[in-house]
Write a protein that holds these residues in place. Structure first.
Motif, PDB file in Angstrom:
ATOM      1  N   ILE A   1       0.830  -1.212   0.000  1.00 46.67           N
ATOM      2  CA  ILE A   1       0.000   0.000   0.000  1.00 46.67           C
ATOM      3  C   ILE A   1       0.860   1.257   0.000  1.00 46.67           C
ATOM      4  O   ILE A   1       0.593   2.211  -0.751  1.00 46.67           O
ATOM      5  CB  ILE A   1      -0.946  -0.009   1.225  1.00 46.67           C
ATOM      6  N   GLN A   2       1.919   1.266   0.801  1.00 48.97           N
ATOM      7  CA  GLN A   2       2.758   2.456   0.914  1.00 48.97           C
ATOM      8  C   GLN A   2       3.419   2.811  -0.409  1.00 48.97           C
ATOM      9  O   GLN A   2       3.678   3.989  -0.683  1.00 48.97           O
ATOM     10  CB  GLN A   2       3.829   2.252   1.996  1.00 48.97           C
ATOM     11  N   TYR A   3       3.653   1.801  -1.255  1.00 48.27           N
ATOM     12  CA  TYR A   3       4.338   2.021  -2.539  1.00 48.27           C
ATOM     13  C   TYR A   3       3.526   2.967  -3.423  1.00 48.27           C
ATOM     14  O   TYR A   3       4.051   3.934  -3.971  1.00 48.27           O
ATOM     15  CB  TYR A   3       4.553   0.674  -3.238  1.00 48.27           C
ATOM     16  N   TRP A   4       2.211   2.672  -3.563  1.00 53.05           N
ATOM     17  CA  TRP A   4       1.406   3.523  -4.445  1.00 53.05           C
ATOM     18  C   TRP A   4       0.849   4.755  -3.728  1.00 53.05           C
ATOM     19  O   TRP A   4       0.455   5.722  -4.383  1.00 53.05           O
ATOM     20  CB  TRP A   4       0.309   2.726  -5.136  1.00 53.05           C
ATOM     21  N   VAL A   5       0.858   4.715  -2.400  1.00 59.55           N
ATOM     22  CA  VAL A   5       0.516   5.943  -1.659  1.00 59.55           C
ATOM     23  C   VAL A   5       1.594   6.995  -1.890  1.00 59.55           C
ATOM     24  O   VAL A   5       1.303   8.182  -2.085  1.00 59.55           O
ATOM     25  CB  VAL A   5       0.355   5.643  -0.151  1.00 59.55           C
ATOM     26  N   ASP A   6       2.859   6.560  -1.906  1.00 60.71           N
ATOM     27  CA  ASP A   6       3.976   7.481  -2.166  1.00 60.71           C
ATOM     28  C   ASP A   6       3.945   8.049  -3.579  1.00 60.71           C
ATOM     29  O   ASP A   6       4.521   9.102  -3.845  1.00 60.71           O
ATOM     30  CB  ASP A   6       5.314   6.769  -1.930  1.00 60.71           C
ATOM     31  N   MET A   7       3.292   7.339  -4.495  1.00 60.46           N
ATOM     32  CA  MET A   7       3.145   7.821  -5.876  1.00 60.46           C
ATOM     33  C   MET A   7       1.967   8.789  -6.027  1.00 60.46           C
ATOM     34  O   MET A   7       1.657   9.230  -7.142  1.00 60.46           O
ATOM     35  CB  MET A   7       2.935   6.631  -6.824  1.00 60.46           C
ATOM     36  N   LEU A   8       1.302   9.112  -4.909  1.00 61.47           N
ATOM     37  CA  LEU A   8       0.136  10.017  -4.874  1.00 61.47           C
ATOM     38  C   LEU A   8      -1.067   9.449  -5.642  1.00 61.47           C
ATOM     39  O   LEU A   8      -1.963  10.200  -6.049  1.00 61.47           O
ATOM     40  CB  LEU A   8       0.503  11.403  -5.442  1.00 61.47           C
ATOM     41  N   LEU A   9      -1.103   8.143  -5.829  1.00 60.73           N
ATOM     42  CA  LEU A   9      -2.208   7.522  -6.546  1.00 60.73           C
ATOM     43  C   LEU A   9      -3.549   7.688  -5.822  1.00 60.73           C
ATOM     44  O   LEU A   9      -4.574   7.931  -6.481  1.00 60.73           O
ATOM     45  CB  LEU A   9      -1.901   6.038  -6.785  1.00 60.73           C
ATOM     46  N   PRO A  10      -3.603   7.589  -4.475  1.00 65.05           N
ATOM     47  CA  PRO A  10      -4.900   7.792  -3.805  1.00 65.05           C
ATOM     48  C   PRO A  10      -5.498   9.171  -4.071  1.00 65.05           C
ATOM     49  O   PRO A  10      -6.707   9.287  -4.295  1.00 65.05           O
ATOM     50  CB  PRO A  10      -4.561   7.613  -2.317  1.00 65.05           C
ATOM     51  N   GLN A  11      -4.645  10.209  -4.058  1.00 62.87           N
ATOM     52  CA  GLN A  11      -5.158  11.563  -4.312  1.00 62.87           C
ATOM     53  C   GLN A  11      -5.704  11.694  -5.737  1.00 62.87           C
ATOM     54  O   GLN A  11      -6.748  12.318  -5.961  1.00 62.87           O
ATOM     55  CB  GLN A  11      -4.056  12.601  -4.079  1.00 62.87           C
ATOM     56  N   ILE A  12      -4.981  11.095  -6.686  1.00 63.86           N
ATOM     57  CA  ILE A  12      -5.426  11.156  -8.087  1.00 63.86           C
ATOM     58  C   ILE A  12      -6.753  10.428  -8.255  1.00 63.86           C
ATOM     59  O   ILE A  12      -7.706  10.954  -8.851  1.00 63.86           O
ATOM     60  CB  ILE A  12      -4.348  10.541  -9.013  1.00 63.86           C
ATOM     61  N   MET A  13      -6.827   9.196  -7.713  1.00 66.40           N
ATOM     62  CA  MET A  13      -8.041   8.396  -7.853  1.00 66.40           C
ATOM     63  C   MET A  13      -9.217   9.036  -7.121  1.00 66.40           C
ATOM     64  O   MET A  13     -10.355   9.011  -7.611  1.00 66.40           O
ATOM     65  CB  MET A  13      -7.800   6.983  -7.315  1.00 66.40           C
ATOM     66  N   LEU A  14      -8.938   9.622  -5.963  1.00 71.30           N
ATOM     67  CA  LEU A  14      -9.998  10.278  -5.195  1.00 71.30           C
ATOM     68  C   LEU A  14     -10.581  11.456  -5.973  1.00 71.30           C
ATOM     69  O   LEU A  14     -11.802  11.647  -6.027  1.00 71.30           O
ATOM     70  CB  LEU A  14      -9.447  10.749  -3.845  1.00 71.30           C
ATOM     71  N   SER A  15      -9.715  12.234  -6.598  1.00 66.96           N
ATOM     72  CA  SER A  15     -10.171  13.376  -7.405  1.00 66.96           C
ATOM     73  C   SER A  15     -11.017  12.915  -8.583  1.00 66.96           C
ATOM     74  O   SER A  15     -12.086  13.486  -8.862  1.00 66.96           O
ATOM     75  CB  SER A  15      -8.958  14.170  -7.912  1.00 66.96           C
ATOM     76  N   LEU A  16     -10.555  11.857  -9.257  1.00 68.72           N
ATOM     77  CA  LEU A  16     -11.300  11.333 -10.406  1.00 68.72           C
ATOM     78  C   LEU A  16     -12.648  10.759  -9.952  1.00 68.72           C
ATOM     79  O   LEU A  16     -13.655  10.917 -10.649  1.00 68.72           O
ATOM     80  CB  LEU A  16     -10.485  10.246 -11.117  1.00 68.72           C
ATOM     81  N   GLY A  17     -12.665  10.103  -8.789  1.00 67.07           N
ATOM     82  CA  GLY A  17     -13.911   9.554  -8.270  1.00 67.07           C
ATOM     83  C   GLY A  17     -14.933  10.641  -7.975  1.00 67.07           C
ATOM     84  O   GLY A  17     -16.117  10.507  -8.303  1.00 67.07           O
ATOM     85  N   CYS A  18     -14.484  11.739  -7.363  1.00 62.57           N
ATOM     86  CA  CYS A  18     -15.388  12.852  -7.047  1.00 62.57           C
ATOM     87  C   CYS A  18     -15.943  13.494  -8.321  1.00 62.57           C
ATOM     88  O   CYS A  18     -17.144  13.787  -8.410  1.00 62.57           O
ATOM     89  CB  CYS A  18     -14.662  13.898  -6.205  1.00 62.57           C
ATOM     90  N   VAL A  19     -15.068  13.697  -9.305  1.00 60.61           N
ATOM     91  CA  VAL A  19     -15.521  14.273 -10.583  1.00 60.61           C
ATOM     92  C   VAL A  19     -16.515  13.327 -11.257  1.00 60.61           C
ATOM     93  O   VAL A  19     -17.531  13.756 -11.819  1.00 60.61           O
ATOM     94  CB  VAL A  19     -14.324  14.557 -11.514  1.00 60.61           C
ATOM     95  N   ALA A  20     -16.238  12.014 -11.195  1.00 62.05           N
ATOM     96  CA  ALA A  20     -17.119  11.027 -11.827  1.00 62.05           C
ATOM     97  C   ALA A  20     -18.523  11.062 -11.230  1.00 62.05           C
ATOM     98  O   ALA A  20     -19.518  10.947 -11.958  1.00 62.05           O
ATOM     99  CB  ALA A  20     -16.524   9.624 -11.677  1.00 62.05           C
ATOM    100  N   VAL A  21     -18.616  11.222  -9.916  1.00 60.48           N
ATOM    101  CA  VAL A  21     -19.922  11.262  -9.246  1.00 60.48           C
ATOM    102  C   VAL A  21     -20.755  12.430  -9.773  1.00 60.48           C
ATOM    103  O   VAL A  21     -21.937  12.267 -10.119  1.00 60.48           O
ATOM    104  CB  VAL A  21     -19.747  11.364  -7.715  1.00 60.48           C
TER     105      VAL A  21
END
Length: 496
Positions: free
Chosen positions: A268-288
């Motif tokens: 989990i820490q590997y892709w958290v460090d790549m800022l993937l959660p922030q990117i996916m979270l932003s895309l999820g909010c826009v998608a809604v």
């Protein structure tokens, strides 16, 4: 127990070619229903066995991993397999009268064979613990899906199938390139083996590149915004039985793959460090917001429901991007809840298409008064989509709101509330046109408005519709099974 897991793959694989050779449409339908029911029974039994956090492992051909292909079943696998097989049963029951109406008679055996192959592919994706084997099943399900979409009498279905084929192939290619890169770095294709030895090769540039390729490929398959362009046409132009099955299963299984990549394959820490959660979270909010707004703009029911799926996928993306127990639990529950809601609504749309030969809302004015039971079930599923308390949609949104508050993500809270308000708008469009607007006095695609035949939907269709609507309420009030399975799966994924 171990042998049961492989039966989920072997049974449809053996029955599909036999189905294609049988000329009788009723026998091919019955064979397909039996396959789906057996799959549902096996999936339910396996889920009952692993819901406490245990595992079931099957080694194909007796070859031990990482050299051989391994099926490793936990509560998440079994939960997804239950969703796929359960929706398969509903779609098949609905298709008894819908398929002969929308598919050329001579191609019905091929249709049911392709349906079984699609079921096989989706179940295989859910069960395998080998990432290349996962790609193989992904292609089996995708090829069957392209064929299923194109088989409708509506010629626009061919364009939708071709568009899906092009984009689906790009997604699969990206995923395969990522698998190749990861294999070059690790020397293994077994998920557990790669995860166990990850620290020995994590500094290689190939590993990060592999993650990017795999996430991009699966995001396209899952129709995650902005890679969703294939979905509205595919769902709205496909035969009704295909829309019911795919809207509830295809994107959910792709999201399951994404969960495995992010939480099982990589630390989990590997892709958290790549800022993937922030990117996916932003895309999820826009998608809604985007998906809900585009759904509100539509004047055709199946297309409205298709854009609604873009928004609902956004909720799932938000859930797993929060990277906490509640958020991940909400995401996994919504795989199940949204499958029930959307299958029920597409069954309702299919009944309207069967009786009135159209799903244009303007042409369905007042039809709900002539089809009160169908209208009532559609309304219940619509309330679930909004998230009214007592329905399955409320369960997901409640846990999502809790997870967002726990993380202090107030923008997510606002997004969920706004998405629900917009959902009220587009569900109301359906209800208003079907019930509150005056009946049309003209013909509805060669069917007289108010014709008594319109009110007589086939019993198998209405039965499938009400099973879905009843489950939307049942699992909204009794959340023990869905929450326990989702919570167990989330706990397992979050363990280092």
């Amino acid at each position: 127990m171990e042998q049961l897991t492989i039966l989920l793959i072997v049974i449809p694989l053996m029955v599909a070619p036999i189905t294609a050779l049988i000329p009788s449409e009723k026998i091919t339908w019955l064979l397909t229903l039996i396959v789906c029911l057996i799959s549902l029974a096996i999936s339910s039994y396996i889920l009952y066995a692993v819901i406490d956090g245990s595992h079931v492992i099957y080694e194909l051909g007796g070859w031990r991993p990482p050299w051989g292909i391994e099926y490793k079943i936990d509560s998440l696998n079994a939960f997804v397999a239950l969703i796929v097989s359960g929706i398969g049963c509903l779609a098949c029951l609905f298709g008894y009268r819908s398929v002969p109406d929308e598919i050329e008679e001579k191609t019905i055996p091929l249709f049911y064979a392709a349906f079984q192959l699609c079921l096989l592919g989706l179940l295989g994706i859910a069960l395998t613990g080998d990432i290349f084997n996962l790609f193989v099943f992904l292609e089996i399900s995708s090829l069957a899906t392209y064929a299923l979409i194109s088989m409708g009498k509506n010629r626009k279905a061919l364009t939708a199938a071709f568009s899906y084929l092009i984009l689906g192939t790009i997604g699969a290619t990206f995923f395969l390139i990522g698998v190749g890169f990861l294999f070059a770095a690790s020397g293994s294709l077994n998920t557990a083996d790669i995860a166990n030895r990850f620290s020995t090769f994590e500094d290689m540039q190939l590993v990060e590149t592999a993650l990017i390729f795999m996430v991009m490929g699966i995001a396209l398959k899952a129709a995650i915004f902005p890679l969703h362009s294939w979905l509205p046409n595919a769902y709205s132009q496909a035969p009704s039985t295909v829309s019911v099955f795919l809207s509830a299963t295809a994107t959910k299984v792709s999201i399951y793959v994404l969960l495995r990549i992010l939480y099982d394959l990589y630390p989990i820490q590997y892709w958290v460090d790549m800022l993937l959660p922030q990117i996916m979270l932003s895309l999820g909010c826009v998608a809604v917001i985007y998906g809900s707004y585009r759904a509100y703009q539509q004047t055709e029911m199946k297309r409205l429901l298709a854009f609604s799926s873009v928004a609902q996928i956004g909720y799932i993306v938000i859930g797993f991007s929060l990277v906490n127990q509640l958020g991940l639990t909400a995401a996994i529950i919504h795989l199940f809840n949204h499958a029930l809601i959307k299958a029920t609504l597409f069954i309702g749309a299919g009944i309207l298409l069967y009786r009135a030969n159209t799903t244009e809302l303007g042409s369905l004015r007042g039809l709900g008064k002539d089809m009160p039971w169908t209208f009532a079930a559609i309304t219940l599923a619509g309330l679930s989509l909004i998230g009214v308390p007592g329905t399955v949609g409320f369960v997901t949104k409640w846990y999502l709101l809790e997870a967002a508050v726990e993380k202090g993500m107030w923008i997510v809270v606002i997004t969920i509330v706004l998405g629900s308000v917009l959902a009220i708008g587009y569900v109301w469009k359906i209800v208003e046109n079907l019930y509150f607007r005056s009946k049309r006095k003209t013909h509805i695609q060669d069917v007289h408005s108010g014709d008594s035949g319109i009110a007589k939907a086939p019993k198998t269709m209405v039965t499938a519709l009400w099973i879905g609507a009843a489950l939307c309420i049942f699992f909204g009030l009794n959340t023990e099974l869905s929450f326990q399975a989702a919570s167990s799966a989330a706990s397992a994924l979050l363990k280092p």
